[in-house]
Design a protein around this motif. Structure first.
Motif, PDB file in Angstrom:
ATOM      1  N   MET A 161       0.842  -1.201   0.000  1.00 23.66           N
ATOM      2  CA  MET A 161       0.000   0.000   0.000  1.00 23.66           C
ATOM      3  C   MET A 161       0.877   1.250   0.000  1.00 23.66           C
ATOM      4  SD  MET A 161      -2.900   1.221   2.758  1.00 23.66           S
ATOM      5  CE  MET A 161      -4.019  -0.103   2.312  1.00 23.66           C
ATOM      6  N   LEU A 162       0.519   2.205  -0.845  1.00 28.19           N
ATOM      7  CA  LEU A 162       1.305   3.426  -0.939  1.00 28.19           C
ATOM      8  C   LEU A 162       1.099   4.308   0.285  1.00 28.19           C
ATOM      9  CD1 LEU A 162       0.619   4.424  -4.665  1.00 28.19           C
ATOM     10  CD2 LEU A 162       2.763   3.551  -3.737  1.00 28.19           C
ATOM     11  N   PRO A 163       2.149   4.991   0.740  1.00 25.76           N
ATOM     12  CA  PRO A 163       1.990   5.924   1.866  1.00 25.76           C
ATOM     13  C   PRO A 163       1.196   7.144   1.427  1.00 25.76           C
ATOM     14  CG  PRO A 163       4.188   6.109   0.951  1.00 25.76           C
ATOM     15  CD  PRO A 163       3.554   4.935   0.264  1.00 25.76           C
ATOM     16  N   ILE A 164       0.552   7.804   2.376  1.00 24.54           N
ATOM     17  CA  ILE A 164      -0.209   9.015   2.092  1.00 24.54           C
ATOM     18  C   ILE A 164       0.713  10.227   2.180  1.00 24.54           C
ATOM     19  CG2 ILE A 164      -0.893   9.371   4.510  1.00 24.54           C
ATOM     20  CD1 ILE A 164      -3.596  10.376   3.453  1.00 24.54           C
ATOM     21  N   LEU A 165       0.435  11.211   1.355  1.00 27.15           N
ATOM     22  CA  LEU A 165       1.213  12.450   1.410  1.00 27.15           C
ATOM     23  C   LEU A 165       0.851  13.217   2.673  1.00 27.15           C
ATOM     24  CD1 LEU A 165       3.104  14.561   0.149  1.00 27.15           C
ATOM     25  CD2 LEU A 165       1.115  15.493  -1.059  1.00 27.15           C
ATOM     26  N   ASN A 166       1.792  13.356   3.587  1.00 22.19           N
ATOM     27  CA  ASN A 166       1.616  14.144   4.808  1.00 22.19           C
ATOM     28  C   ASN A 166       2.991  14.499   5.358  1.00 22.19           C
ATOM     29  OD1 ASN A 166       2.505  11.748   5.966  1.00 22.19           O
ATOM     30  ND2 ASN A 166       0.454  11.121   6.640  1.00 22.19           N
TER      31      ASN A 166
ATOM     32  N   LEU B 291       6.098  18.095 -11.232  1.00 20.67           N
ATOM     33  CA  LEU B 291       5.396  17.824  -9.987  1.00 20.67           C
ATOM     34  C   LEU B 291       5.957  18.694  -8.864  1.00 20.67           C
ATOM     35  CD1 LEU B 291       5.051  13.925  -9.757  1.00 20.67           C
ATOM     36  CD2 LEU B 291       3.317  15.574 -10.419  1.00 20.67           C
ATOM     37  N   LEU B 292       5.043  19.326  -8.091  1.00 20.14           N
ATOM     38  CA  LEU B 292       5.442  20.112  -6.934  1.00 20.14           C
ATOM     39  C   LEU B 292       4.554  19.730  -5.757  1.00 20.14           C
ATOM     40  CD1 LEU B 292       5.617  23.628  -8.636  1.00 20.14           C
ATOM     41  CD2 LEU B 292       7.571  22.199  -8.031  1.00 20.14           C
ATOM     42  N   ILE B 293       5.113  19.666  -4.559  1.00 19.43           N
ATOM     43  CA  ILE B 293       4.320  19.447  -3.357  1.00 19.43           C
ATOM     44  C   ILE B 293       4.129  20.788  -2.674  1.00 19.43           C
ATOM     45  CG2 ILE B 293       4.219  18.338  -1.100  1.00 19.43           C
ATOM     46  CD1 ILE B 293       5.766  16.002  -2.264  1.00 19.43           C
ATOM     47  N   ASN B 294       2.872  21.172  -2.500  1.00 22.37           N
ATOM     48  CA  ASN B 294       2.524  22.480  -1.954  1.00 22.37           C
ATOM     49  C   ASN B 294       2.319  22.386  -0.447  1.00 22.37           C
ATOM     50  OD1 ASN B 294       0.824  24.827  -1.163  1.00 22.37           O
ATOM     51  ND2 ASN B 294       0.859  25.257  -3.354  1.00 22.37           N
ATOM     52  N   ALA B 295       3.008  23.274   0.293  1.00 22.65           N
ATOM     53  CA  ALA B 295       2.914  23.286   1.756  1.00 22.65           C
ATOM     54  C   ALA B 295       2.431  24.634   2.271  1.00 22.65           C
ATOM     55  CB  ALA B 295       4.269  22.939   2.364  1.00 22.65           C
ATOM     56  N   ALA B 296       1.658  25.350   1.461  1.00 29.58           N
ATOM     57  CA  ALA B 296       1.230  26.702   1.839  1.00 29.58           C
ATOM     58  C   ALA B 296       0.105  26.700   2.873  1.00 29.58           C
ATOM     59  CB  ALA B 296       0.781  27.477   0.601  1.00 29.58           C
ATOM     60  N   ILE B 297      -0.716  25.649   2.891  1.00 32.02           N
ATOM     61  CA  ILE B 297      -1.896  25.625   3.765  1.00 32.02           C
ATOM     62  C   ILE B 297      -1.528  25.103   5.149  1.00 32.02           C
ATOM     63  CG2 ILE B 297      -4.162  24.573   4.133  1.00 32.02           C
ATOM     64  CD1 ILE B 297      -4.520  24.524   1.102  1.00 32.02           C
TER      65      ILE B 297
ATOM     66  N   SER C 136       0.887   5.913  -8.238  1.00 34.29           N
ATOM     67  CA  SER C 136       1.812   4.782  -8.170  1.00 34.29           C
ATOM     68  C   SER C 136       3.198   5.181  -8.657  1.00 34.29           C
ATOM     69  CB  SER C 136       1.269   3.627  -9.017  1.00 34.29           C
ATOM     70  OG  SER C 136       2.149   2.524  -8.990  1.00 34.29           O
ATOM     71  N   ALA C 137       3.244   5.969  -9.728  1.00 39.67           N
ATOM     72  CA  ALA C 137       4.530   6.427 -10.252  1.00 39.67           C
ATOM     73  C   ALA C 137       5.203   7.401  -9.303  1.00 39.67           C
ATOM     74  CB  ALA C 137       4.327   7.073 -11.625  1.00 39.67           C
TER      75      ALA C 137
END
Length: 497
Positions: free
Chosen positions: A1-6, A95-101, A236-237
């Protein structure tokens, strides 16, 4: 199972682009709306500035619609921005991971938390996107519970701020609505003041609204399709799951009317030259209305009757692509370039955006209220072009003729009108459909019909028969489109040119 983005996932992946120091930045923005446009534009710019060390502030978001905020809380407000499309002729896929919120609060269940949030002196900006109908006057009292309308919520927040921080001039907000309404900042302020009067709030508070707060007109432009259909495969990628994943096009524009005080407060604008704080946004509104929206309106009926279904398909078909290029670069652009110096660059960006293979913009959707859009977007361009060159713009004339053919009904049922393309019918979604149906019913003489339509004050801001030769040219084109068919005509015309 893939980990969740957090945050836990980020801590195990130092190459994510998110730095832990960002989590400690103070909340500087109160954002009304969790929609993809705000996350793909405003939140993108704030995150970009934070990662450059420019702004050092985060966003507390108000979810105005019903429903929980579990996706945001389980992911610690983190989400993926996938930039896909064409920029300067090159394919972009990033791809970018946004951490503004920092957190998301539900407007009803979390109303007390929202009011507490505005006690923070660092919180100096309010941004909204509540759809165009969100900025309207609804008389209601403000009290302990969350008001129903956005302007009333805003009034309650300003009243809370005024009372908690004492009402000095440095305690106000920079307020930037992004709803697609002309003069959205001015309109929002007028409604807030009207609500303040309705609530019989004191004159000192009204003075504070005027002197300590800035309501800014703004214009946003970015296509944000949202969550991709093939999210499981993409996740998945990427190596993680993200229920908040959004796709955006490379292009963006956020133009805000403001001064140096606005620039200082909205310091994140320095991270991207496409966020502009300027004395007037009218030129940017003009270029978007004429070049992007206007070319869509001119081309959609023609391309749809040709047999195509999306804007991207148009840019792959040489005859319709040629039409788009001619309308944008040769006919619309010359009528606005002098008053809008950046329009030439914008025109090429528009064509790049139309060629984005990742966005399926349906032509039939663009034809919604086609005649009203033609009046608002292209009639003035027709007149300007003739005034400049003393000749008619041939491609805009062709687009006008194709619109008349598109609005020709083959049947009417229960007040709805249907046109026909080859063997299939389509619904004509235009408030003026009965007007055009009546003209077509009498239209045994095409020239007389077109002349009558051009003079119909229900449709146009001016009598188009005052444009020398326009009605005759449109009638001639309409006759040929009817007899030869759109596809055959376009192919023949392209060969001639």
């Amino acid at each position: 199972m893939l980990p969740i983005l957090n945050k836990e996932f980020i801590s195990k992946h130092p190459d994510s682009g998110v730095y832990e120091r960002i989590y400690s930045y103070p909340e500087k923005i109160l954002q009304f709306g969790t929609g993809v446009l705000l996350r793909g534009l405003v939140d993108y710019l704030v995150d970009k500035a934070n990662k450059q060390g420019i702004y050092q502030g985060r966003i507390v978001v108000v979810k105005s619609t019903d429903g929980d905020t579990n996706d945001f809380s389980s992911q610690d407000g983190l989400f993926t921005t996938h930039i896909k499309g064409i920029s300067q002729g090159e394919l972009v896929d990033e791809l970018l991971i946004n951490a503004a919120i920092s957190r998301v609060l539900q407007s009803n269940a979390g109303w007390r938390q929202i009011l507490d949030a505005v006690h923070q002196s660092a919180l100096q900006t309010i941004i909204s996107n509540t759809t165009e109908v969100g900025i309207q006057y609804i008389p209601e009292r403000i009290g302990k519970e969350a008001p129903a309308s956005f302007p009333a919520k805003l009034l309650a927040i300003l009243w809370e701020r005024f009372n908690y921080l004492g009402g000095s001039n440095h305690t106000g907000f920079v307020i930037v609505p992004t709803e697609l309404v002309v003069d959205n900042g001015r309109l929002l302020k007028d409604i807030v003041l009207q609500l303040a009067a309705y609530n019989e709030l004191p004159a000192t508070f009204i003075t504070w609204i005027h002197e300590a707060n800035y309501f800014c007109n703004s214009l946003v432009d970015r296509i944000v399709p949202g969550k991709p259909r093939n999210l499981p495969a993409i996740a998945s990628a990427a190596g993680y799951t993200d229920q908040l994943w959004i796709e955006v096009e490379p292009y963006l524009l956020w133009a805000i009317e403001g001064n140096d005080i606005i620039r200082k407060t909205l310091g994140f604008y320095q991270a991207d030259a496409r966020m502009l704080i300027t004395t007037s946004i009218t030129p940017f509104r003009e270029q978007k209305l004429r070049l992007l929206n206007g070319s869509h309106t001119a081309a959609a009926p023609l391309a749809y009757l040709y047999g195509l279904n999306t804007v991207y398909e148009c840019m792959q078909e040489e005859h319709i692509r040629h039409f788009f290029h001619q309308v944008v670069l040769k006919e619309i652009l010359p009528t606005i370039a002098e008053g809008c110096p950046v329009a030439t660059v914008f025109a090429q960006e528009v064509l790049d955006r139309f060629a984005n293979p990742f966005i399926a913009h349906k032509l039939i959707s663009i034809t919604f209220q086609e005649s009203s859009k033609m009046n608002a977007r292209n009639v003035r361009t027709l007149i300007r072009y003739y005034e400049q060159y003393q000749v008619l713009p041939p491609y805009l004339c062709l687009g006008f003729a194709a619109m008349l053919l598109f609005l020709r009904p083959v049947r009417e049922e229960a007040g709805k009108y249907f046109g026909q393309r080859a063997e299939e019918e389509y619904l004509i979604t235009d408030d003026n459909a009965p007007v055009f149906a009546a003209w077509w019913k009498e239209g045994t003489n095409i020239t007389a019909m077109v002349t009558g339509i051009c003079a119909d004050k229900r449709l146009w801001e001016t009598d188009l028969n005052t444009l020398p030769g326009f009605a005759a040219e449109v009638a001639s084109l309409l006759t040929i489109l009817q007899t030869e068919g759109v596809k055959a005509f376009m192919q023949l015309q392209h060969q001639k040119n």
